[in-house]
Design an enzyme around this catalytic site. Structure first.
Site, PDB file in Angstrom:
ATOM      1  N   LYS A   1      24.197   3.280  -0.248  1.00 14.58           N
ATOM      2  CA  LYS A   1      23.579   3.545  -1.555  1.00 14.58           C
ATOM      3  C   LYS A   1      24.552   3.282  -2.692  1.00 14.58           C
ATOM      4  CE  LYS A   1      19.748   6.624  -0.542  1.00 14.58           C
ATOM      5  NZ  LYS A   1      19.112   7.913  -0.829  1.00 14.58           N
TER       6      LYS A   1
ATOM      7  N   LYS B   1      12.965  -2.426  10.468  1.00 16.77           N
ATOM      8  CA  LYS B   1      12.094  -1.277  10.252  1.00 16.77           C
ATOM      9  C   LYS B   1      11.214  -1.489   9.007  1.00 16.77           C
ATOM     10  CE  LYS B   1      12.613   3.457   8.999  1.00 16.77           C
ATOM     11  NZ  LYS B   1      13.479   4.475   8.462  1.00 16.77           N
TER      12      LYS B   1
ATOM     13  N   LYS C   1       9.783   0.794   2.416  1.00 13.87           N
ATOM     14  CA  LYS C   1       9.146   0.642   1.106  1.00 13.87           C
ATOM     15  C   LYS C   1      10.062  -0.080   0.121  1.00 13.87           C
ATOM     16  CE  LYS C   1      10.801   5.109  -0.273  1.00 13.87           C
ATOM     17  NZ  LYS C   1      10.906   5.950   0.905  1.00 13.87           N
TER      18      LYS C   1
END
Ligand code: TRP
Length: 336
Positions: free
Chosen positions: A119, A201, A204
């Site tokens: 992140k 995977k 979103k």
């Protein structure tokens, strides 16, 4: 069989961030499992809005998304009478225990978290202390309710490991305080993969919106996305190694239609991929339709949502306050 009284059941805690989009993967992989767990555990579920502040949020959107997430959890079948369902920021013990735990978690351990590294790589303009501390807040969430088990996806296993280490470290210093939580990985749901790159995977945050299905997508959109799902150059609808795209569609189909893989294979024997993909799309759209309707109705009913989150917060506070006070006493704070 006789149901055990709620107090004797082991506690499960889990949290979900109020992001705008919940994917079919979140739904089949996590939320459906949360609903099932309500029968055998004392479940505590939270919309973890404080965690969301670690990346910049538009305030109005965050408020909307928080309520929408709550509505979605209720629409999926989380029963606020059976389980404790609340919004994290409404229960002040979370922020308070986080501070104490922060003082028992080595800096280096937090720095090794792969999600922090990912992140902070993705948001170099906003590498804040909250992002770094995120796993301490997550540990507080779990430990406050003395949770025995925590349903988490693979991406959160490292954070759960840190929660376990923190509990063990604290217990070693102050004597038995926290049960050490175990991960609970659902056995029957294969991971839902991207519709465009089925070795990845479903996410979103994929830049290609065709790669994921949101549980709130319109039926036409859902069907369109499945029609353009990537398969392979063969023709047989069969679950086999190397057929990642087809396997993924079969897993999704079986989950929404409650079928075994063999039953689904038999249904599509001799049929082409076009027909198969269309049918899967229709089945998903059909499966989600009542959920979407319930979610819309609940989201519109702000009075009910308010009542629900206030009651939830009250219950959560009553449980978590006992743990916080115990911790405060152990470390030498005066509990008034
Ligand atoms: N970090 C989790 C996620 O992003 C959400 C979360 C917060 C959580 N607190 C938790 C999950 C406690 C399990 C237990 O998915």
């Amino acid at each position: 069989m006789e149901q055990k009284p709620a107090e004797q059941k082991p506690v499960v805690f889990s949290g979900i961030q109020p992001t705008g989009v919940f994917t079919l993967g979140n739904y089949l992989g996590a939320l459906k499992n949360w609903v099932r767990l309500q029968d055998d555990y004392r479940c505590v579920y939270s919309v973890v809005d404080l965690h969301s502040l670690t990346v910049r949020q538009e305030p109005r959107e965050l408020r909307e998304n928080t309520l929408r997430s709550l509505a979605l959890l209720l629409a999926c079948g989380i029963d606020p009478e059976k389980s404790v369902l609340f919004i994290q920021s409404h229960v002040h013990t979370h922020a308070e225990l986080t501070w104490v735990l922060d003082c028992y978690i080595p800096f280096g351990e937090l720095g090794r978290m792969t999600q922090f590294k990912d992140k902070s790589g993705a948001h170099p303009e906003n590498i804040n202390a909250g992002l770094f501390n995120y796993p301490a807040l997550m540990a507080a969430d779990i430990l406050l309710y003395r949770a025995a088990s925590v349903p988490v996806g693979a991406d959160q296993k490292q954070h759960l490991e840190l929660s376990r280490n923190t509990a063990i470290r604290f217990n070693n210093i102050y004597g038995d305080t926290f049960p050490v939580p175990e991960p609970l990985i659902p056995k029957d749901t294969g991971r839902v993969m991207s519709l465009q790159e089925p070795t990845k995977k479903m996410s979103k945050s994929d830049i290609n919106p065709k790669a994921y299905v949101s549980v709130l997508d319109r039926p036409e959109t859902i069907i369109k996305k499945f029609k353009s799902a990537v398969t392979d150059s063969e023709t047989e609808v069969a679950f086999r190694e190397g057929k990642d795209g087809v396997n993924n569609l079969l897993i999704i189909y079986c989950a929404v239609e409650n079928l075994t893989i063999e039953q689904a294979e038999a249904e599509f024997a001799g049929k082409g991929y076009g027909e198969f993909k269309l049918r899967v799309g229709e089945a998903v759209a059909e499966h989600l339709r009542p959920l979407q309707e319930r979610c819309e109705r609940l989201y519109a009913d702000k009075a009910y949502l308010g009542e629900c989150y206030r009651k939830g917060a009250e219950k959560a506070l009553a449980i978590s306050k006992r743990t916080l006070e115990k911790v405060y006493k152990k470390v030498g704070l005066i509990v008034p």
